[in-house]
Design an enzyme around this catalytic site. Structure first.
Site, PDB file in Angstrom:
ATOM      1  CG  ASP A   1      45.179  15.048  21.794  1.00 36.71           C
ATOM      2  OD1 ASP A   1      45.692  14.765  20.609  1.00 36.71           O
ATOM      3  OD2 ASP A   1      44.094  15.142  21.960  1.00 36.71           O
TER       4      ASP A   1
ATOM      5  CG  HIS B   1      45.109  18.232  20.013  1.00 35.48           C
ATOM      6  ND1 HIS B   1      44.953  18.306  21.436  1.00 35.48           N
ATOM      7  CD2 HIS B   1      44.284  17.680  19.420  1.00 35.48           C
ATOM      8  CE1 HIS B   1      43.548  18.143  21.353  1.00 35.48           C
ATOM      9  NE2 HIS B   1      43.168  17.842  20.390  1.00 35.48           N
TER      10      HIS B   1
ATOM     11  CG  HIS C   1      39.246  17.162  28.919  1.00 37.99           C
ATOM     12  ND1 HIS C   1      38.681  18.463  28.672  1.00 37.99           N
ATOM     13  CD2 HIS C   1      40.072  16.903  28.055  1.00 37.99           C
ATOM     14  CE1 HIS C   1      39.358  18.886  27.713  1.00 37.99           C
ATOM     15  NE2 HIS C   1      40.137  17.989  27.233  1.00 37.99           N
TER      16      HIS C   1
ATOM     17  CE1 TYR D   1      35.299  19.728  24.989  1.00 34.82           C
ATOM     18  CE2 TYR D   1      33.076  19.728  24.671  1.00 34.82           C
ATOM     19  CZ  TYR D   1      34.222  18.893  24.574  1.00 34.82           C
ATOM     20  OH  TYR D   1      34.202  17.629  24.373  1.00 34.82           O
TER      21      TYR D   1
ATOM     22  CG  ASP E   1      41.350  19.569  17.654  1.00 32.60           C
ATOM     23  OD1 ASP E   1      41.523  18.137  17.880  1.00 32.60           O
ATOM     24  OD2 ASP E   1      41.131  20.150  18.711  1.00 32.60           O
TER      25      ASP E   1
ATOM     26  CG  HIS F   1      44.437  13.349  25.627  1.00 33.93           C
ATOM     27  ND1 HIS F   1      43.858  14.512  25.854  1.00 33.93           N
ATOM     28  CD2 HIS F   1      43.966  12.624  26.913  1.00 33.93           C
ATOM     29  CE1 HIS F   1      43.041  14.857  27.005  1.00 33.93           C
ATOM     30  NE2 HIS F   1      43.348  13.588  27.721  1.00 33.93           N
TER      31      HIS F   1
ATOM     32  NE  ARG G   1      28.550  19.515  23.618  1.00 31.66           N
ATOM     33  CZ  ARG G   1      29.476  19.759  22.837  1.00 31.66           C
ATOM     34  NH1 ARG G   1      30.039  20.634  22.396  1.00 31.66           N
ATOM     35  NH2 ARG G   1      30.077  18.557  22.397  1.00 31.66           N
TER      36      ARG G   1
ATOM     37  CG  HIS H   1      40.248  13.735  18.384  1.00 35.39           C
ATOM     38  ND1 HIS H   1      40.215  13.489  19.742  1.00 35.39           N
ATOM     39  CD2 HIS H   1      40.848  14.822  18.179  1.00 35.39           C
ATOM     40  CE1 HIS H   1      40.727  14.669  20.347  1.00 35.39           C
ATOM     41  NE2 HIS H   1      41.078  15.379  19.309  1.00 35.39           N
TER      42      HIS H   1
ATOM     43  CD  GLU I   1      44.214  18.126  25.172  1.00 32.13           C
ATOM     44  OE1 GLU I   1      43.269  18.221  26.092  1.00 32.13           O
ATOM     45  OE2 GLU I   1      44.091  17.239  24.413  1.00 32.13           O
TER      46      GLU I   1
ATOM     47  CG  HIS J   1      41.850  22.387  25.973  1.00 30.19           C
ATOM     48  ND1 HIS J   1      41.105  22.466  24.884  1.00 30.19           N
ATOM     49  CD2 HIS J   1      42.209  21.047  26.173  1.00 30.19           C
ATOM     50  CE1 HIS J   1      40.523  20.955  24.658  1.00 30.19           C
ATOM     51  NE2 HIS J   1      41.544  20.425  25.244  1.00 30.19           N
TER      52      HIS J   1
ATOM     53  CD  GLU K   1      41.020  13.352  24.598  1.00 29.57           C
ATOM     54  OE1 GLU K   1      41.645  13.806  23.612  1.00 29.57           O
ATOM     55  OE2 GLU K   1      40.716  14.040  25.426  1.00 29.57           O
TER      56      GLU K   1
HETATM   57 ZN    ZN Z   1      41.269  17.576  20.028  1.00 26.15          ZN
HETATM   58 MN    MN Z   2      42.912  15.430  23.872  1.00 22.46          MN
HETATM   59 MN    MN Z   3      41.343  18.249  25.252  1.00 27.80          MN
END
Ligand code: ZN
Ligand code: MN
Ligand code: MN
Length: 280
Positions: free
Chosen positions: A178, A181, A69, A72, A226, A213, A37, A228, A144, A109, A258
């Site tokens: 994923d 996703h 990964h 964000y 989205d 993922h 973040r 999880h 991803e 992403h 995840e």
């Molecule tokens: Zn996600």
């Molecule tokens: Mn993922």
């Molecule tokens: Mn991701």
């Protein structure tokens, strides 16, 4: 033997990751290279990196089972010059952190076009990747798949293909799928998994699919939400996951959970996966 693990915490240093991976029943892992973040990122302290690498050796974790990964805040599809440049700089820093840790793959992403349109967004992604791959020579980038919301690019396999086809070093790109996703983006990976994998093979090549993922989803097929869910607790569910996980192509790739929760919950999720497959 299946390759499985989870997204692992790095608070206090990277050195904790290999041991904790084994403790939760894993042999693969994913980590953030820094606080995801924040725009700030530092190379690991040499002592921490050394201890991390020693742990990798000690616990025999394979290079193809370790993943970073991206943070964000990064959006290399951004039409705003300042945000795009900041994203590119941080992406390169993340690649350097991967390299310092001996981690080959960085999952990103593709990004959001923020209203500029998919074609413009893809152009910005390709431009950023070309510069990044020229600046740092060790790290491979995995794109991803995401869900269709907020101008996201990469909810269709065709979009991932377009990016890979247009970069100057496609051999240093791959993809991560994923499951949450894909499901939320409308790919019925429970009943039409073969079709989905054939599409990936035809457009990109299954050898470029480097990680799964592994997440259940809180929502219906095509919901584009989205969110999880823990293994077997979501809409894909135990039976759905069994169909996915017994596919021999899926079985050959490392799986990273995840799902919500900490190491203790992930330990239970890993046990659940092994139970689904009938391996202990
Ligand atoms: Zn996600
Ligand atoms: Mn993922
Ligand atoms: Mn991701």
């Amino acid at each position: 033997m299946i390759k499985i693990g989870a997204h692992m915490p790095i608070g206090g240093g990277f050195k904790r990751v290999p041991k904790e991976t084994i403790e939760i029943g894993g042999n693969a892992f994913q980590i953030f290279p820094h606080n995801p973040r924040q725009w700030k990122a530092n190379l690991p302290l040499s002592e921490d990196a050394l201890e991390f690498k020693n742990g990798i050796k000690k616990y025999k974790i394979e290079i193809d089972s370790m993943l970073c990964h991206s943070g964000y805040l990064i959006n290399i599809a951004s039409p705003k010059e300042e945000g795009w440049k900041k994203s590119l700089d941080l992406l390169i820093k993340e690649m350097e952190i991967c390299s310092a840790l001996g981690i080959k793959y960085l999952n990103i992403h593709p990004g959001s076009h923020l209203g500029s349109g998919e074609d413009e967004g893809i152009k910005k992604i390709v431009k950023a990747l070309n510069i990044a791959l020229d600046s740092e020579k060790n790290t491979f980038i995995l794109l991803e798949n995401v869900t269709k919301k907020g101008g996201n690019i990469g909810y269709k396999i065709e979009q991932l293909k377009l990016i890979i086809d247009n970069v100057k070093q496609p051999e240093r790109l791959g993809i991560t799928i994923d499951t949450c996703h894909a499901w939320d983006a409308g790919y019925d990976i429970v009943n039409k998994l073969d079709e989905f994998l054939e599409k990936i093979d035809k457009l990109i090549g299954l050898e470029k699919l480097k990680f799964i993922h592994l997440n259940d989803s809180k929502n219906e097929l095509g919901s584009n939400k989205d969110r999880h869910e823990n293994i077997g607790m979501g809409i894909i569910g135990t039976d759905g996951l069994k169909k996915i996980l017994t596919n021999e192509i899926i079985l050959s790739k490392p799986w990273i959970l995840e799902t919500p929760g900490d190491n203790e919950v992930h330990k239970q999720d890993i046990a659940k996966v092994k139970e689904i497959l009938g391996v202990i």
